[in-house]
Design a protein around this motif. Structure first.
Motif, mmCIF file in Angstrom:
data_model
loop_
_atom_site.group_PDB
_atom_site.id
_atom_site.type_symbol
_atom_site.label_atom_id
_atom_site.label_comp_id
_atom_site.label_asym_id
_atom_site.label_seq_id
_atom_site.Cartn_x
_atom_site.Cartn_y
_atom_site.Cartn_z
ATOM 1 N N ALA A 183 0.832 -1.209 0.000
ATOM 2 C CA ALA A 183 0.000 0.000 0.000
ATOM 3 C C ALA A 183 0.866 1.259 0.000
ATOM 4 O O ALA A 183 0.576 2.227 -0.717
ATOM 5 N N ALA A 184 1.939 1.262 0.807
ATOM 6 C CA ALA A 184 2.832 2.419 0.845
ATOM 7 C C ALA A 184 3.525 2.615 -0.494
ATOM 8 O O ALA A 184 3.709 3.753 -0.959
ATOM 9 N N LEU A 185 3.912 1.517 -1.127
ATOM 10 C CA LEU A 185 4.567 1.602 -2.428
ATOM 11 C C LEU A 185 3.618 2.164 -3.482
ATOM 12 O O LEU A 185 4.005 2.985 -4.320
ATOM 13 N N ILE A 186 2.356 1.764 -3.430
ATOM 14 C CA ILE A 186 1.365 2.257 -4.389
ATOM 15 C C ILE A 186 1.184 3.768 -4.244
ATOM 16 O O ILE A 186 1.060 4.490 -5.241
ATOM 17 N N LEU A 187 1.183 4.248 -3.013
ATOM 18 C CA LEU A 187 1.055 5.693 -2.791
ATOM 19 C C LEU A 187 2.186 6.452 -3.467
ATOM 20 O O LEU A 187 1.975 7.510 -4.073
ATOM 21 N N ASP A 188 3.405 5.923 -3.376
ATOM 22 C CA ASP A 188 4.555 6.593 -3.976
ATOM 23 C C ASP A 188 4.582 6.429 -5.493
ATOM 24 O O ASP A 188 5.017 7.341 -6.219
ATOM 25 N N ALA A 189 4.126 5.279 -5.979
ATOM 26 C CA ALA A 189 4.195 4.998 -7.416
ATOM 27 C C ALA A 189 3.108 5.723 -8.196
ATOM 28 O O ALA A 189 3.239 5.932 -9.402
ATOM 29 N N PHE A 233 8.931 -5.449 -5.753
ATOM 30 C CA PHE A 233 7.482 -5.361 -5.693
ATOM 31 C C PHE A 233 6.936 -4.277 -6.625
ATOM 32 O O PHE A 233 5.834 -4.413 -7.157
ATOM 33 N N TYR A 234 7.724 -3.237 -6.856
ATOM 34 C CA TYR A 234 7.321 -2.244 -7.845
ATOM 35 C C TYR A 234 7.231 -2.887 -9.234
ATOM 36 O O TYR A 234 6.277 -2.649 -9.986
ATOM 37 N N ARG A 235 8.220 -3.702 -9.575
ATOM 38 C CA ARG A 235 8.206 -4.365 -10.887
ATOM 39 C C ARG A 235 7.005 -5.297 -11.019
ATOM 40 O O ARG A 235 6.437 -5.443 -12.113
ATOM 41 N N VAL A 236 6.616 -5.923 -9.920
ATOM 42 C CA VAL A 236 5.424 -6.782 -9.965
ATOM 43 C C VAL A 236 4.170 -5.938 -10.161
ATOM 44 O O VAL A 236 3.283 -6.282 -10.948
#
Length: 310
Positions: free
Chosen positions: A122-128, A179-182
């Motif tokens: 979820a945190a990664l999605i916010l940044d991406a 996980f970003y690549r996924v």
């Protein structure tokens, strides 16, 4: 392949250099068959020198990348293949059947498993930033094509295992890229949907987690639906779309898997294990256990123990 097999020899046999290096690194860190933890808490390495029979297992959220060999995961008649060309993502806890289909002592099954933390996703999605919108509610697992950027990120994480002093700083960066690549890869929206608050998939993921944590308690579908802000009928329909089973069937499988763990790991007798996971009838427990695991409790646990000893 043994621990001394080099990446160069694998490459000569037609395996691309990054896959050959990944297989070589996993082989050197797994001297025997089994699941091997690493210095990175959510990273595990898996090795098997032979194919395995179909085994019911509880799959927690995870990413599986195969360096050599192949495996299938089966869920309610659906089969998901993962091998050096395809990775597997399990985005919610699911009772499934797994089977290693390709492995030999010379070329064992070699796999890397990364446990998924939904909060980190979820945190990664916010940044991406926003990803492609979903067109509906999907299964809580999928197989997708491995690409070069993902494989490169995985190799950077594996190389860090050789320099433990670098892990505290660099491992989180490598994990984040993986996980970003996924997320931006094929079908990545499925993982995204389950991590983004207030989507239908996220509400089902919350319901799964609540059942996972409270599987010993009597199940009230109405209370569960209210807890995730859904109608009872919508919860039933969408829970089955993600998991292929009803909440009650899901809870039953959780109880049976926990009973099996109690017998296998803690050495508890079948009747006591049945009682601990909420069964009042030992005969009902035995019937349902046999239906899931293929044999009555005492017989199935004995088979597993004899196989391990052998």
């Amino acid at each position: 392949m043994n621990a001394n097999t080099s990446a160069e020899s694998l490459a000569r046999n037609g395996v691309c250099a990054p896959q050959a290096e990944l297989a070589d690194r996993i082989a050197r860190l797994t001297p025997e068959d089994g699941v091997h933890p690493t210095a990175v808490p959510q990273l595990y390495l898996i090795r098997s020198s032979t194919p395995t029979p179909c085994k019911p297992a509880l799959y927690e959220p995870r990413l599986c990348i195969v360096a050599q060999g192949s495996k299938v995961a089966m869920l309610a008649g659906e089969t998901y293949h993962y091998d050096p060309l395809n990775y597997l993502v399990v985005s919610v806890t699911l009772p499934m059947i797994g089977q290693i289909t390709e492995a030999t002592p010379e070329k064992p099954y070699l796999c890397l498993r990364l446990d998924i933390d939904p909060e980190e996703i979820a945190a990664l999605i916010l940044d991406a930033g926003p990803q492609a919108p979903s067109t509906g509610i999907d299964r809580g697992l999928y197989a997708a094509r491995v690409n070069a950027p993902l494989l490169d990120a995985v190799l950077r994480l594996m190389r860090l295992l050789e320099t433990p002093a670098d892990l505290p700083v660099l491992a989180p960066i490598a994990l984040r890229e993986i996980f970003y690549r996924v997320l931006v890869g094929d079908l990545g929206h499925r993982l995204c949907d389950l991590a983004v608050a207030d989507t239908r998939s996220h509400r089902i993921a919350r319901a799964v987690e609540m059942l996972r944590q409270q599987y010993l308690q009597p199940l009230s579908i109405d209370d569960l639906a209210q807890s995730v802000h859904m109608s009872t009928s919508s919860l039933h329909h969408q829970f089955k779309a993600v998991t292929t089973m009803s909440p009650l069937q899901f809870q039953k499988q959780l109880r049976l898997h926990e009973a099996r763990r109690l017998m296998l790991i803690d050495g508890i007798e079948a009747v006591a294990a049945a009682h601990k996971v909420g069964y009042e009838s030992a005969s009902q427990f035995s019937r349902e256990y046999k239906r899931l695991f293929g044999a009555p409790p005492r017989s199935e646990i004995g088979q597993v123990r004899s196989t391990r000893l052998g």
